[in-house]
Design an enzyme around this catalytic site. Structure first.
Site, short mmCIF file in Angstrom:
data_model
loop_
_atom_site.label_atom_id
_atom_site.label_comp_id
_atom_site.label_asym_id
_atom_site.label_seq_id
_atom_site.Cartn_x
_atom_site.Cartn_y
_atom_site.Cartn_z
N CYS A 117 8.62 15.00 8.43
CA CYS A 117 8.18 13.85 9.23
C CYS A 117 9.04 13.65 10.48
CB CYS A 117 8.18 12.58 8.39
SG CYS A 117 7.00 12.69 7.04
N HIS A 258 8.50 6.11 12.94
CA HIS A 258 7.66 6.93 12.08
C HIS A 258 6.77 6.01 11.25
CE1 HIS A 258 6.22 9.90 9.40
NE2 HIS A 258 6.97 9.55 8.37
N ASN A 288 0.45 8.18 6.81
CA ASN A 288 1.60 8.95 7.25
C ASN A 288 1.13 10.35 7.67
OD1 ASN A 288 3.90 10.50 7.49
ND2 ASN A 288 4.87 9.72 5.63
N1 COA Z 1 -2.11 2.45 -7.02
C1 COA Z 1 -1.80 1.58 -7.98
N2 COA Z 1 -0.62 1.59 -8.61
C2 COA Z 1 0.28 2.49 -8.23
C3 COA Z 1 0.03 3.43 -7.23
C4 COA Z 1 -1.24 3.39 -6.62
N3 COA Z 1 -1.59 4.24 -5.65
N4 COA Z 1 1.11 4.21 -7.06
C5 COA Z 1 2.03 3.77 -7.94
N5 COA Z 1 1.54 2.74 -8.65
C6 COA Z 1 2.18 1.97 -9.70
C7 COA Z 1 3.34 2.69 -10.33
O1 COA Z 1 2.88 3.54 -11.34
C8 COA Z 1 4.14 1.54 -10.86
O2 COA Z 1 3.59 1.11 -12.06
P1 COA Z 1 4.51 0.64 -13.27
O3 COA Z 1 5.25 -0.55 -12.75
O4 COA Z 1 3.52 0.34 -14.34
O5 COA Z 1 5.40 1.81 -13.56
C9 COA Z 1 3.93 0.44 -9.84
O6 COA Z 1 2.73 0.81 -9.11
C10 COA Z 1 5.06 0.30 -8.87
O7 COA Z 1 5.38 1.59 -8.39
P2 COA Z 1 6.60 1.81 -7.44
O8 COA Z 1 6.73 3.28 -7.19
O9 COA Z 1 7.79 1.07 -7.95
O10 COA Z 1 6.04 1.07 -6.14
P3 COA Z 1 6.75 0.86 -4.76
O11 COA Z 1 6.72 -0.55 -4.40
O12 COA Z 1 8.04 1.59 -4.67
O13 COA Z 1 5.72 1.58 -3.78
C11 COA Z 1 5.47 3.59 -2.54
C12 COA Z 1 5.49 2.94 -3.90
C13 COA Z 1 5.28 5.08 -2.69
C14 COA Z 1 4.35 2.98 -1.72
C15 COA Z 1 6.83 3.29 -1.82
O14 COA Z 1 7.89 3.59 -2.70
C16 COA Z 1 6.99 4.06 -0.58
O15 COA Z 1 6.26 3.89 0.38
N6 COA Z 1 8.03 4.93 -0.49
C17 COA Z 1 8.25 5.73 0.65
C18 COA Z 1 7.39 6.95 0.55
C19 COA Z 1 7.27 7.64 1.87
O16 COA Z 1 7.12 7.02 2.87
N7 COA Z 1 7.33 8.98 1.84
C20 COA Z 1 7.22 9.76 2.98
C21 COA Z 1 8.41 9.55 3.85
S1 COA Z 1 8.34 10.53 5.24
#
Ligand code: COA
Length: 331
Positions: A117, A258, A288
């Site tokens: 990215c 980004h 993204n």
């Molecule tokens: N739909 C519904 N539920 C989802 C889900 C989806 N698409 N993806 C994950 N969940 C669930 C998880 O299983 C978890 O359930 P649980 O509590 O029963 O275990 C719950 O939602 C919370 O998941 P979590 O991973 O803690 O959520 P979060 O608030 O951290 O959000 C992301 C997840 C991926 C959106 C966030 O961590 C993020 O954006 N991270 C950065 C990723 C990124 O930008 N990567 C590229 C960088 S260049």
């Protein structure tokens, strides 16, 4: 004033987004998710998906044509083509070589940079260094990725986040002291390599029936960890780039971060003490798009008249590696 070291000025920008739209509700049909979850946690509503039979070089080509038209520059005027991508058309040759041929560029050197990215920021920093040393006086800098090709459409934690696109910038050398790329900063921390990566398809684990069956050619990610380090690192490197440029945060007219997640962007704006009006957000429309995200947002901001001559713009990015970077440009 004149005859100083040349600087890279932005002569033109362009972008290309595939026409196929993938909505959150369509994703509800594929995985156990909801429009509400995706909207609240990421800010993403829709993303674009490159049609089958095309590679990321095709998007790079259309973005580049628009940037060159905007700049009033022909392919024969380009001296270097640098593409940030992790989804080249082929393992080799580089996307930049494929693009060079599509554009009909001659007497040019072209290569890809792999910084996920942060690919566009890395490509920009490299092109800027060539221009500053006087080696070249023009460069096409592109970020182009089709991460849809690396997604596991059964993994709800990743398949909702990404989209395809390309953005391009034409840089030219200028001895006009005021304008241009004022500073660039790049950083990596390879200890996080497996926090966000594609396990197979490289030399360590080449494609096999088993690797395909295990879905190892798709993105594997610890989202929480990425989130935490991304906010902290982008704040830090933005401050360093601003300090290198001798620019204070309140002199910045616009930040182009980004576009990974709306919450990352708002947390970053908050830490930098910047109002959201000064921050470009288009993650709702494209998700993204990896290396494309910053140049696409830059192109949109310019075309919407959000960047005027004299404005100071801060770019920053963060991605797999981890690799991250920032740049300060006076337009
Ligand atoms: N739909 C519904 N539920 C989802 C889900 C989806 N698409 N993806 C994950 N969940 C669930 C998880 O299983 C978890 O359930 P649980 O509590 O029963 O275990 C719950 O939602 C919370 O998941 P979590 O991973 O803690 O959520 P979060 O608030 O951290 O959000 C992301 C997840 C991926 C959106 C966030 O961590 C993020 O954006 N991270 C950065 C990723 C990124 O930008 N990567 C590229 C960088 S260049």
């Amino acid at each position: 004033m004149s005859h100083s070291q040349p600087r890279s000025v932005v002569l033109g920008t362009g972008s290309e987004l595939p026409s196929k739209v993938l909505t959150n509700s369509a994703l509800e049909q594929l995985v156990d998710t909801s429009d509400e979850w995706i909207t609240v946690r990421t800010g993403i509503k829709v993303r674009r998906i490159l049609e089958d039979g095309k590679g990321s070089a095709d998007m790079a080509y259309h973005a580049s044509l628009r940037a060159m038209e905007d700049a009033g520059v022909e392919a024969r005027d380009l001296q270097a083509i640098i593409v940030g991508t992790v989804t080249p058309d082929y393992p080799f040759p580089s996307s930049a070589c494929v693009l060079e041929h599509m554009l009909g560029a001659r007497d040019v050197f072209s290569f890809d940079v792999n910084a996920a990215c942060s690919g566009f920021l890395n490509a920009l920093a490299v092109a800027d260094a060539f221009i500053r040393t006087g080696k070249i006086r023009s460069a096409l800098v592109v970020g182009s990725d089709a991460l849809s090709r690396l997604l596991n459409w059964q993994d709800r934690a990743t398949c909702i986040l990404f989209g395809d696109g390309a953005g391009a910038v034409v840089l030219g050398a200028s001895e006009d002291d005021g304008r241009g790329v004022l500073s660039t900063r790049l950083r990596t921390d390879g200890s996080y390599a497996k926090t966000l990566y594609v396990p197979a398809g490289g030399s360590l684990k080449p494609a096999s029936i088993q690797s395909v069956q295990r879905n190892e050619h798709t993105i594997t990610m610890n989202g929480k960890e990425v989130f935490k380090v991304a906010v902290r690192s982008m704040e830090e490197i933005s401050r360093e780039a601003l300090s290198d440029a001798g620019v204070s945060i309140d002199q910045v007219s616009l930040v182009i971060p980004h576009q990974a997640n709306r919450r990352i962007i708002t947390a970053l704006a908050d830490r930098l003490g910047l109002p959201l009006e000064k921050v470009v957000v288009n993650v709702d429309k494209y998700g993204n798009t990896s290396a494309a995200s910053v140049p696409v947002a830059l192109d949109e901001a310019r075309r919407q008249g959000r960047i005027q001559p004299g404005d100071i713009v801060l770019l920053n990015a963060f991605g797999a590696g981890f690799a991250w970077g920032a740049a300060v440009i006076r337009f």
